[in-house]
Design a protein around this motif. Structure first.
Motif, short mmCIF file in Angstrom:
data_model
loop_
_atom_site.label_atom_id
_atom_site.label_comp_id
_atom_site.label_asym_id
_atom_site.label_seq_id
_atom_site.Cartn_x
_atom_site.Cartn_y
_atom_site.Cartn_z
N UNK A 56 1.39 32.91 -37.53
CA UNK A 56 0.02 32.80 -37.01
C UNK A 56 -0.89 32.15 -38.04
N UNK A 57 -0.66 32.43 -39.31
CA UNK A 57 -1.47 31.83 -40.36
C UNK A 57 -1.32 30.31 -40.37
N UNK A 58 -0.09 29.82 -40.20
CA UNK A 58 0.12 28.36 -40.15
C UNK A 58 -0.56 27.77 -38.92
N UNK A 59 -0.43 28.47 -37.80
CA UNK A 59 -1.03 28.01 -36.55
C UNK A 59 -2.56 27.93 -36.68
N UNK A 60 -3.15 29.00 -37.22
CA UNK A 60 -4.60 29.04 -37.40
C UNK A 60 -5.05 27.91 -38.32
N UNK A 61 -4.32 27.72 -39.41
CA UNK A 61 -4.70 26.68 -40.37
C UNK A 61 -4.69 25.29 -39.72
N UNK A 62 -3.65 25.03 -38.90
CA UNK A 62 -3.55 23.72 -38.25
C UNK A 62 -4.68 23.52 -37.24
N UNK A 63 -4.96 24.56 -36.44
CA UNK A 63 -6.04 24.45 -35.45
C UNK A 63 -7.39 24.27 -36.14
N UNK A 64 -7.61 25.00 -37.21
CA UNK A 64 -8.89 24.88 -37.93
C UNK A 64 -9.02 23.51 -38.57
N UNK A 65 -7.89 22.99 -39.07
CA UNK A 65 -7.93 21.66 -39.68
C UNK A 65 -8.29 20.60 -38.65
N UNK A 66 -7.73 20.72 -37.44
CA UNK A 66 -7.96 19.72 -36.40
C UNK A 66 -9.29 19.90 -35.68
N UNK A 67 -9.64 21.17 -35.39
CA UNK A 67 -10.78 21.41 -34.51
C UNK A 67 -11.88 22.27 -35.13
N UNK A 68 -11.62 22.85 -36.28
CA UNK A 68 -12.54 23.86 -36.82
C UNK A 68 -13.96 23.40 -36.99
N UNK A 69 -14.18 22.27 -37.68
CA UNK A 69 -15.54 21.82 -37.96
C UNK A 69 -16.29 21.48 -36.67
N UNK A 70 -15.63 20.74 -35.78
CA UNK A 70 -16.29 20.38 -34.52
C UNK A 70 -16.61 21.61 -33.67
N UNK A 71 -15.69 22.57 -33.68
CA UNK A 71 -15.92 23.77 -32.89
C UNK A 71 -17.10 24.56 -33.42
N UNK A 72 -17.17 24.73 -34.73
CA UNK A 72 -18.30 25.45 -35.32
C UNK A 72 -19.62 24.75 -35.04
N UNK A 73 -19.63 23.41 -35.17
CA UNK A 73 -20.85 22.66 -34.89
C UNK A 73 -21.28 22.83 -33.44
N UNK A 74 -20.31 22.77 -32.53
CA UNK A 74 -20.64 22.92 -31.12
C UNK A 74 -21.18 24.32 -30.82
N UNK A 75 -20.60 25.33 -31.44
CA UNK A 75 -21.09 26.69 -31.24
C UNK A 75 -22.51 26.84 -31.78
N UNK A 76 -22.78 26.23 -32.93
CA UNK A 76 -24.13 26.25 -33.48
C UNK A 76 -25.10 25.47 -32.60
#
Length: 314
Positions: A56-76
């Motif tokens: 799960x840690x690897x999965x989370x890291x990959x998703x955050x790398x690909x989508x993390x910044x955009x997702x946080x910006x969209x939520x903000x």
């Protein structure tokens, strides 16, 4: 839908998919059950292939790398737009929402057909699409607050751009994708010799090329923004019963078949005037990305995790 609006809608879809991806992840993290496989470091194994697992840690890291910044910006962005619409007393009415959904679904047999296409292509259900439309409307109303568009401006724009508001047509279209031009030429020859296009579709059922999937597309708008422009350009020049190809698309080729053509119902005049007012107001407003940034600044948005900060500043 104008070119600028199509670009915004594409960006909204991309960000919605990323939000959905990480949202699903957050839900799944809370669903572990007794008996789940646990690695020595107490991290759950979420997938296995052979003797190797993906944690799960690897999965989370990959998703955050690909989508993390955009997702946080969209939520903000969502929270900032929500706060600003509340401050200004801006309301997104059911009428506003229905008008935008009707514009987005033009070119499809029905609004339901549009929802089904978005579900198939992007994994977005009706609730997702309505939420994104509501966000888009709120953001646009904030951006165009105070901008007045006179009736003379509307008349002038309509007179100068009549093609944007013509009735237009819809095309009942079928498409087959192949990797090589020779394959497309072979299919084209078979249809011209009398073979049914449906038979070719059945023969190639389940095959696809990249993100393109073939088959019966049903009724599509002649300028459908979700189909390759090269295909729609060729389709607009055909008559019912015509076939065309090879058409170069992405990393392969397509053969298309026009089953039928129908004229769309003429748009409502008042709806056209509202659409023109909206487009002209947006043209005078600051770019929506700048409006989002100014709202984040206004409401003190911050990303606290260094690894999740986008390369550009908030």
């Amino acid at each position: 839908m104008t070119t600028r609006e199509k670009g915004l809608w594409a960006a909204v879809i991309i960000l919605t998919v990323s939000v959905a991806a990480l949202g699903g992840l957050i839900m799944l993290r809370g669903l572990s059950k007794p008996g789940d496989i646990i690695k020595d470091d107490d991290d759950h194994t979420v997938a296995e292939i052979g003797q190797e697992g993906i944690s799960e840690e690897q999965w989370v890291a990959e998703l955050k790398k690909r989508y993390g910044a955009n997702t946080l910006l969209q939520m903000l962005n969502r929270k900032a737009v929500q706060a600003e619409t509340k401050r200004l007393g801006i309301q997104v009415t059911q009428g506003d929402l229905q008008q935008v959904l009707e514009q987005d679904s033009k070119g499809y047999a029905s609004e339901q057909a549009y929802f089904e296409e978005m579900q198939q292509q992007f994994g977005l259900g009706p609730v997702d699409l309505r939420n994104e439309a509501k966000y888009r409307i709120g953001l646009e109303k904030i951006a165009t607050q105070g901008i007045q568009i006179g009736e003379a401006e509307v008349d002038r724009y309509w007179k100068e751009h009549p093609e944007e508001f013509a009735a237009g047509k819809q095309i009942k279209l079928a498409v087959l994708y192949v990797a090589k031009a020779e394959e497309a030429e072979g299919m084209l020859a078979r249809v011209k010799q009398g073979e049914q296009f449906d038979a070719l579709i059945q023969e190639h059922s389940g095959q696809h090329l990249g993100n393109n999937t073939g088959g019966q597309l049903g009724w599509v708008d002649e300028y459908d923004p979700f189909q390759p422009e090269a295909i729609m350009k060729a389709a607009r020049e055909l008559t019912p019963g015509d076939v065309a190809g090879p058409i170069a698309v992405n990393d392969g080729y397509a053969v298309i078949f026009v089953d039928d053509i129908r004229l769309k119902a003429p748009p409502d005049k008042e709806e056209i005037r509202q659409q023109i007012r909206r487009s002209l107001a947006l043209a005078q407003a600051a770019p929506l990305e700048e409006v989002e940034k100014s709202l984040r600044d206004k409401y003190g948005a911050r990303i606290l995790s260094e690894q999740d900060k986008p390369s550009a500043s908030l």
